[in-house]
Design an enzyme around this catalytic site. Structure first.
Site, mmCIF file in Angstrom:
data_model
loop_
_atom_site.group_PDB
_atom_site.id
_atom_site.type_symbol
_atom_site.label_atom_id
_atom_site.label_comp_id
_atom_site.label_asym_id
_atom_site.label_seq_id
_atom_site.Cartn_x
_atom_site.Cartn_y
_atom_site.Cartn_z
ATOM 1 N N ASP A 137 7.033 -9.398 -19.500
ATOM 2 C CA ASP A 137 5.943 -8.700 -20.208
ATOM 3 C C ASP A 137 5.891 -7.232 -19.803
ATOM 4 O O ASP A 137 4.817 -6.659 -19.638
ATOM 5 C CB ASP A 137 4.593 -9.393 -19.909
ATOM 6 C CG ASP A 137 3.526 -9.009 -20.929
ATOM 7 O OD1 ASP A 137 2.333 -9.191 -20.636
ATOM 8 O OD2 ASP A 137 3.906 -8.505 -22.007
ATOM 9 N N LYS A 139 5.636 -3.533 -20.139
ATOM 10 C CA LYS A 139 5.160 -2.584 -21.155
ATOM 11 C C LYS A 139 4.304 -1.564 -20.415
ATOM 12 O O LYS A 139 3.839 -1.838 -19.300
ATOM 13 C CB LYS A 139 4.346 -3.325 -22.225
ATOM 14 C CG LYS A 139 3.206 -4.145 -21.669
ATOM 15 C CD LYS A 139 2.510 -4.947 -22.755
ATOM 16 C CE LYS A 139 1.433 -5.830 -22.142
ATOM 17 N NZ LYS A 139 0.732 -6.638 -23.144
ATOM 18 N N ASN A 142 1.315 -2.513 -18.352
ATOM 19 C CA ASN A 142 1.483 -3.292 -17.119
ATOM 20 C C ASN A 142 2.104 -2.464 -16.013
ATOM 21 O O ASN A 142 2.615 -3.016 -15.032
ATOM 22 C CB ASN A 142 2.380 -4.508 -17.389
ATOM 23 C CG ASN A 142 1.620 -5.591 -18.109
ATOM 24 O OD1 ASN A 142 0.397 -5.603 -18.095
ATOM 25 N ND2 ASN A 142 2.338 -6.488 -18.759
ATOM 26 N N ASP A 157 1.269 -6.774 -13.702
ATOM 27 C CA ASP A 157 0.843 -8.062 -14.260
ATOM 28 C C ASP A 157 1.988 -9.062 -14.313
ATOM 29 O O ASP A 157 2.977 -8.827 -14.986
ATOM 30 C CB ASP A 157 0.280 -7.841 -15.681
ATOM 31 C CG ASP A 157 -0.438 -9.091 -16.163
ATOM 32 O OD1 ASP A 157 -1.425 -8.972 -16.897
ATOM 33 O OD2 ASP A 157 -0.013 -10.202 -15.788
ATOM 34 N N THR A 176 4.644 -8.883 -25.686
ATOM 35 C CA THR A 176 3.976 -8.078 -26.707
ATOM 36 C C THR A 176 5.033 -7.616 -27.703
ATOM 37 O O THR A 176 6.044 -7.039 -27.295
ATOM 38 C CB THR A 176 3.300 -6.863 -26.022
ATOM 39 O OG1 THR A 176 2.412 -7.395 -25.040
ATOM 40 C CG2 THR A 176 2.553 -6.016 -27.016
#
Ligand SMILES: Cc1ccnnc1
Length: 291
Positions: A137, A139, A142, A157, A176
């Site tokens: 994840d 991005k 994060n 995260d 995402t």
């Protein structure tokens, strides 16, 4: 039990909201005795057969991933509280805000700044990948800045992170849309290379302020990803070096096995200048004096 069972507020004063995630909210908190500040991530437990809240097995997965992390570019876990409704992760506090906000304030970054950020993301990611952990994840939301003044970053995260061992392949983890790799879209086995695609997307955004595969709809975004439908001819890239474009091109490769690894990226000349940049600048300054 390894998790503390006493009431969290006996030991911590709860402060301002720092952000919220899927089933979690993160709040600044202060340890009553030591006055030390932390970030408390309150994760709602799934009660009964309901759909709200996180499954305990996923919460334990995130904790186990965080437990084996010990790196300056990766958030550290201090302790865990287990209550009836929620699990509370007491995390190292980073208060510089999201890299996402930093970029939007600055439009696009200089190549030096972008390269320095990407290098830190790669160093944090190398720590995960060396432990066979895939983030899944990555991005700008994060990735957080240590504090307002420094450009030090930490990966924060790990809600979707997991151990990759070859026997049971991992599929269908949805990150995402803008940042996910083709193999995620087409439900094929994921690997450490899945994170490397996301590094390419983040680099493209840092240098241009624009998202390479983002479409008007989710379907269009997915199509752009699986068709590798991106370009550099935006006027946004007119003064971006060929080296930076080459770095990105080595990550936007459909076949995960052919994509650059975290080590390939750390050794790429755009990240690892052959000589300190000031030496390059000094040399070109000398040339200018001679001309
Ligand atoms: C949002 C956040 C997470 C972890 N540490 N500090 C802040």
């Amino acid at each position: 039990s390894v998790f503390k069972l006493e009431p969290f507020e006996d030991n911590y004063e709860v402060g301002e909201d720092l952000g919220s995630g899927h089933f979690a909210v993160v709040r600044k908190c202060i340890h009553r005795k030591t006055r030390q500040a932390f970030a408390a991530k309150f994760i709602r437990k799934r009660r009964g057969g309901g759909r709200k809240g996180a499954k305990m097995e996923d919460i334990v997965k995130e904790i186990n991933v965080l437990r084996c992390m010990n790196h300056p570019n990766v958030i550290s876990l201090h302790e865990v509280y287990d209550t009836k409704q929620e699990v509370i992760l007491v995390l190292e506090l980073v208060s510089g805000g999201e890299l996402f906000d930093y970029i939007s304030e600055k439009e696009a970054l200089s190549e030096e700044e972008a390269s320095a950020f990407i290098k830190q993301i790669l160093e944090g990611l190398k720590h995960l990948h060396d432990n066979s952990i895939v983030h899944l994840d990555l991005k700008p939301e994060n990735i957080m800045l240590l504090d307002r003044t420094s450009t030090k970053i930490k990966l924060i995260d790990f809600g979707l992170a997991r151990k990759i061992n070859d026997k049971d392949d991992v599929r269908a983890m949805m990150g995402t849309a803008e940042f996910i790799a083709p193999e995620v879209v087409s439900f094929e086995p994921l690997s450490l290379a899945t994170d490397m695609w996301s590094v390419g997307v983040i680099t493209y955004i840092l240098l241009s302020g624009s998202s390479p595969f983002l479409g008007e709809t989710l379907q269009e975004t997915y199509h752009n990803i699986t068709a590798l439908n991106f370009d550099f001819d935006h006027d946004l890239f007119q003064n971006t070096s060929d080296l930076a474009k080459d770095f990105i091109k080595r990550l936007f490769i459909k076949n995960p096995r052919k994509r650059g690894s975290v080590n390939d990226c750390l050794n790429h000349p755009w990240i690892k200048p052959s000589e300190p940049r000031e030496a390059i600048a000094r040399r070109s300054a000398m040339i200018n004096i001679d001309n």
